[in-house]
Each structure stands twice: as C-alpha cells, then as structure tokens.
Scaffold this active site. Structure first.
Site, short mmCIF file in Angstrom:
data_model
loop_
_atom_site.label_atom_id
_atom_site.label_comp_id
_atom_site.label_asym_id
_atom_site.label_seq_id
_atom_site.Cartn_x
_atom_site.Cartn_y
_atom_site.Cartn_z
N LEU A 185 67.06 5.21 13.89
CA LEU A 185 66.38 6.50 13.78
C LEU A 185 64.99 6.47 14.38
O LEU A 185 64.49 7.49 14.86
CB LEU A 185 66.29 6.91 12.30
CG LEU A 185 67.61 7.14 11.56
CD1 LEU A 185 67.33 7.50 10.11
CD2 LEU A 185 68.42 8.24 12.23
N GLY A 186 64.34 5.31 14.36
CA GLY A 186 62.99 5.24 14.90
C GLY A 186 62.37 3.87 14.66
O GLY A 186 62.96 3.01 13.99
N GLY A 190 58.37 1.90 14.02
CA GLY A 190 56.95 2.11 13.75
C GLY A 190 56.24 0.80 13.52
O GLY A 190 56.79 -0.29 13.76
N GLY A 191 55.01 0.88 13.01
CA GLY A 191 54.21 -0.31 12.81
C GLY A 191 54.76 -1.24 11.76
O GLY A 191 54.52 -2.45 11.80
N GLY A 197 58.12 -1.49 10.86
CA GLY A 197 59.45 -1.98 11.16
C GLY A 197 60.32 -0.91 11.79
O GLY A 197 59.82 0.05 12.38
N VAL A 257 63.58 1.87 11.44
CA VAL A 257 64.31 2.72 10.50
C VAL A 257 65.72 2.94 11.04
O VAL A 257 65.90 3.36 12.18
CB VAL A 257 63.60 4.07 10.29
CG1 VAL A 257 64.35 4.90 9.25
CG2 VAL A 257 62.17 3.85 9.84
N LYS A 299 64.51 1.54 5.99
CA LYS A 299 63.39 0.96 6.73
C LYS A 299 63.41 -0.55 6.52
O LYS A 299 63.27 -1.04 5.40
CB LYS A 299 62.06 1.55 6.26
CG LYS A 299 60.85 0.84 6.88
CD LYS A 299 59.55 1.59 6.65
CE LYS A 299 59.43 2.77 7.60
NZ LYS A 299 58.09 3.38 7.57
N ASP A 308 49.11 8.33 5.99
CA ASP A 308 49.51 8.46 7.39
C ASP A 308 50.29 9.77 7.62
O ASP A 308 51.34 9.78 8.25
CB ASP A 308 50.36 7.26 7.82
CG ASP A 308 50.49 7.15 9.35
OD1 ASP A 308 49.65 7.74 10.06
OD2 ASP A 308 51.42 6.47 9.81
#
Length: 491
Positions: free
Chosen positions: A229-230, A232-233, A235, A237, A251, A345
């Site tokens: 799904l994506g 980020g910083g 880890g 997802v 996640k 965030d």
C-alpha cells in the site's frame, strides 16, 4: 548587438513554447506544478513554460472501439463467440484524464465483464437470439459508469454466434471474467443476472496497490499479505487478509528501527494508546506485535485514495468539500486528543478520502521514534510544511501542533503550494472560503497557546448544514468508487 539578438531569440523561443494551438474538436488538460490547473478548448492559448505543463491532449470527436472477440461458455456448457463494438465520445476532458488510469481500458473491461456475466447465465439458444437484449444490458452498464469517466456512449453493437473447436477463451480478458471481480464492474453488481458475493477479500487490481516484490514478506502474524500500500520512514504498509478474509493494513517496521530496544518500548506504549481511539474518522488498531521479528501493527483497512493522491490528480477542492473535510478531520483529532495522543505527522498522505468521509491514519505512532538512538538531536518527527513552528525550535509537543498541521492541510487542499521557509501564510489562507479562513488563521498562530482546540474547531465548523448533496466533486467520487467494495475494486 549580440546580446540583443540572443534576447530576441530567447523571447521567440519562449513564445513558441508558450503559445498552444488547440485543434477543433480537441481539448488540452494543463497542470501547474504537477496538479490540475485548467482545461483548454479549441483555439490559441498561452501556457507559461516551466510553471504549466500539458498533461494530456484529448480528441473530442466520436470514436469507435472494437473489443477483441470473446469466447464465452453458456450455462448449458456450450460455447459462443461475442464481438462487441462501442462508439464513444469524450464529454468531459478532465474526468477522462483523471477519472481512471485509462477510460478506454475501463470501457473494455466493463464491456467484457458485463457480456460474460449476462451470457453465462443463459442457455445456448436464448444467447444466440438475444443480441438486442445483450446489447441493451451492455449499453445500460456503460452509460451508468462511463459518464463518471467523462465519456458519453453513443452506440453499442453486439454480435453473438455459435463457436466451434475447443474452449480457448481470451487470456487477456479472463482475469476479469466475473463482473463482480472486475475493477470497473457497475456499482451494485448489476452487470449480470446473478447476485454478487459479499464484499470480502478480492484479487483484482486497485489504484495505488503494488504487487508484492521478491523481498516482501508473504505473511505477518496471522495475516497473509497480498499487496504493497505504501512506504514511509517507519517501514512498509501492506494489504493483509485475516483468516476470516477481512482486510487490514499491516505496517511492518524497518529492521534498523526494530534493532533499537528504546523504539520497541515506545512503539508498544503508543500501540496501546492508539488502540483506545477507534471511531468512524480514524483507522482503528486491530492487532499488533511490537516484540515480533519484525515488529508490526495492523489497522482497519480503509478503501480510498489519500488526500495527497486526490490533490495531485484533481487540484484544489471546492468550498463544500473543504468544509466537510475540515469537520471530519477536526472530529477525528478531537477523539485522538481526548485519548491523550498527539498525531505528530498530520498531512494529506495520512488522510484517506473514503466513501464514509475523511479518515485519519497513522495517529500517535510517530511518537515511538522519539528518544531512540536513531534520531539525532536536531531531528524532528513530521513532514516539512506541516510541522508547527514550536517543534522546529525544540518546544514541547502538544495537541496544538496537530491544529497547526490541520490548518496547513486545509490550505494545501485549497490549492496552496508548499511554502518556502519564512514565507507568509496569508496567501495560503486567502485561498480558503471565508467561513473557514478565520478558523484556519487561528490554527496557524505562531504561539500554540493561541490556537483553538480540536473541540473548539469542531464546534465552530459544525454549525453549518452540510446535509444536501455529495460532498465530493464527480472526478473525486470516481476515484473513491474505484476503491469501494461495492464497485468490485477492493482487493
């Protein structure tokens, strides 16, 4: 003299690049800094180089699409060949460009799914004599969905004939042979005579979902992973599926963070706190293992694009959308803050635009990164452009920081570009409708003590009546529908 000649040449090149002649029966979609700006009709237009770019040129004339012949097995296990020709015309250039990845592909997949779903519920003889019936069902399905993609269906012609030889099918189309597993099946499953299955886990392609790579895990805890799904910083997802076929967002924490014992302790504390939030404006925590190898967290999967994706494709949101977005996010923040959690965030990428309204994800978990050996003294958790000024100077992190980010999110949704350091916020706030501008201006106060609480913002904004009509403009509604289980888009 040489400088003058060079200047003339540069001006000439600038004008050649800037003047766009749009042919008759055509339209051009222009983006500014990567986001939708305007649609140009036929004629000459001025497009500023470097600032504006041509996203797509669209032919508005009627087109004809011949779909590859389909071999379908009827209910009595006989084979028929079906040829379909669709005549269409782009009616809304913007929706045609942004509504789906490719409206021609969408039409083709919907047509194939609808025809197969209709014919495989018939016996051979009725199928051979029902060309008009099949065409009518197909036209109805295309009319309903194509208008959301900015396309008007002008004609549909369907030919049905008995097949000979072994059943071969069409490999390119068998992926979506069932209309209820097609990413472009009609809402409510009306493409065929059968009742659709319950919207549990599916395997069809969804916008924004990436197939698992060679290095991605296939299972975390009791959840099987099906897509990315994506990233980020903290880890990656993944889309996960429980043994009961319920969908979750999992996640998985980066290995370097997992090696830090301080992070694991903070991560466990934040998971416990986040589990208290719940509510219909956040993604609820459903499972986690902060002591696993690697640590992970599973939350409710919310089908829908992020606000960041919506703004990238559609540009600034209209006033009604902005107001509903503000109320929904404020309501979520009120619940989060009531549980003693600060998001830290809040940004467009962490707000999902779902069928049930805006939903906040990743709340409170960013705090686990504080006080670890992996963050430097001057490191600030958050995203540039949405971080409150007191956090940049080492001030205490309070709920007021989320209210600052809330104000910046709304400015961004109204069309403001990311602000440079020290740039005034007045120009960004001026893009908001007057009923929001005053509240957002208070949220962006440099002194956190002067910002309103989420409860105060909610009280101010919820006084307006928002009951009439859809809160999303049509192109955005189309994006959301492609993720919705009712349209067969959810995996």
């Amino acid at each position: 003299m040489i400088l003058l000649i060079i200047l003339v040449v540069l001006v000439f090149c600038f004008l050649v690049k800037a003047i766009q002649i749009v042919p008759n029966a055509s339209a051009v979609v222009v983006e500014r800094f990567g986001r939708y700006s305007r649609t140009l009709d036929a004629g000459p237009h001025f497009v500023t180089p470097l600032i504006n770019t041509i996203r797509s040129r669209v032919d508005l004339r009627e087109q004809s699409m011949a779909i590859a012949p389909q071999e379908v097995t009827t209910r009595d296990h006989r084979r028929v060949d079906i040829d379909v020709t669709v005549g269409y015309q782009v009616a809304d250039a913007r929706a045609a460009v942004y509504g789906v990845d490719s409206f021609t592909q969408a039409i083709e997949q919907l047509a194939v799914a609808t025809v197969r779903g209709t014919v495989d519920g018939m016996d051979l003889e009725p199928a051979l004599t029902s060309r008009e019936v099949i065409s009518t069902v197909l036209r109805s399905a295309l009319d309903r969905d194509a208008v959301r993609w900015g396309v008007a269906i002008r004609r549909v012609d369907c030919r049905v004939a008995a097949a000979s030889g072994p059943v071969t099918g069409s490999p390119a189309m068998e992926v979506h042979a069932d209309p209820y597993t097609s990413p472009f099946a009609p809402n409510g499953g009306s493409a065929g005579p059968r009742n659709p299955p319950q919207p549990l886990a599916r395997t069809s392609r969804v916008p924004g979902h990436r197939p698992l790579g060679q290095g991605d895990p296939r299972r975390i805890g009791r959840y099987s992973l099906t897509a990315v799904l994506g990233q980020g910083g903290m880890g990656t997802v993944y889309l996960g599926q429980s043994p009961g076929r319920r969908l979750v967002a999992v996640k998985v924490i980066r290995s370097e963070l997992a090696e830090d014992p301080t992070f694991r302790r903070r991560f466990a504390i934040e998971i416990s706190a986040a589990g208290l939030v719940g509510g219909f404006h956040t993604a609820s925590v459903v499972d986690a293992d902060p002591h696993g190898d690697p640590p992970w967290l599973a939350t409710e999967y919310i089908p829908g694009p992020s606000l960041q994706e919506v703004l990238k494709q559609q540009g600034a949101m209209p006033p009604r959308t902005l107001h509903t977005l503000a109320v929904g996010v404020a309501e979520a923040l009120e619940r989060i803050h009531a549980c003693g959690i600060v998001h830290r965030d809040l940004k467009p990428a962490n707000i999902i635009i779902s069928d049930s309204g805006p939903r906040i994800i990743d709340f409170g978990i960013a705090r686990a990164l504080d006080s670890t050996g992996l963050t430097s003294t001057n490191y600030v958790i958050g995203t540039e452009g949405f971080v409150a000024p007191e956090r940049l100077t080492g001030g205490a992190v309070t709920a007021a920081a989320d209210l600052y980010a809330f104000g910046m999110v709304l400015c961004h949704a109204a069309g403001a570009a990311p602000l440079a350091a020290g740039e005034s916020l007045a120009s960004a706030v001026s893009l908001l409708p007057s009923r929001l501008a005053g509240t957002v201006n208070r949220c962006l106060d440099h002194d956190p003590r002067h910002r309103p609480t989420a409860a105060e913002v909610l009280e101010l904004l919820s006084q307006d009546d928002l009951s009439a009509g859809d809160w999303l403009p049509l192109p955005v509604r189309t994006m959301v529908d492609l993720y919705s289980p009712s349209s067969g888009s959810a995996p």
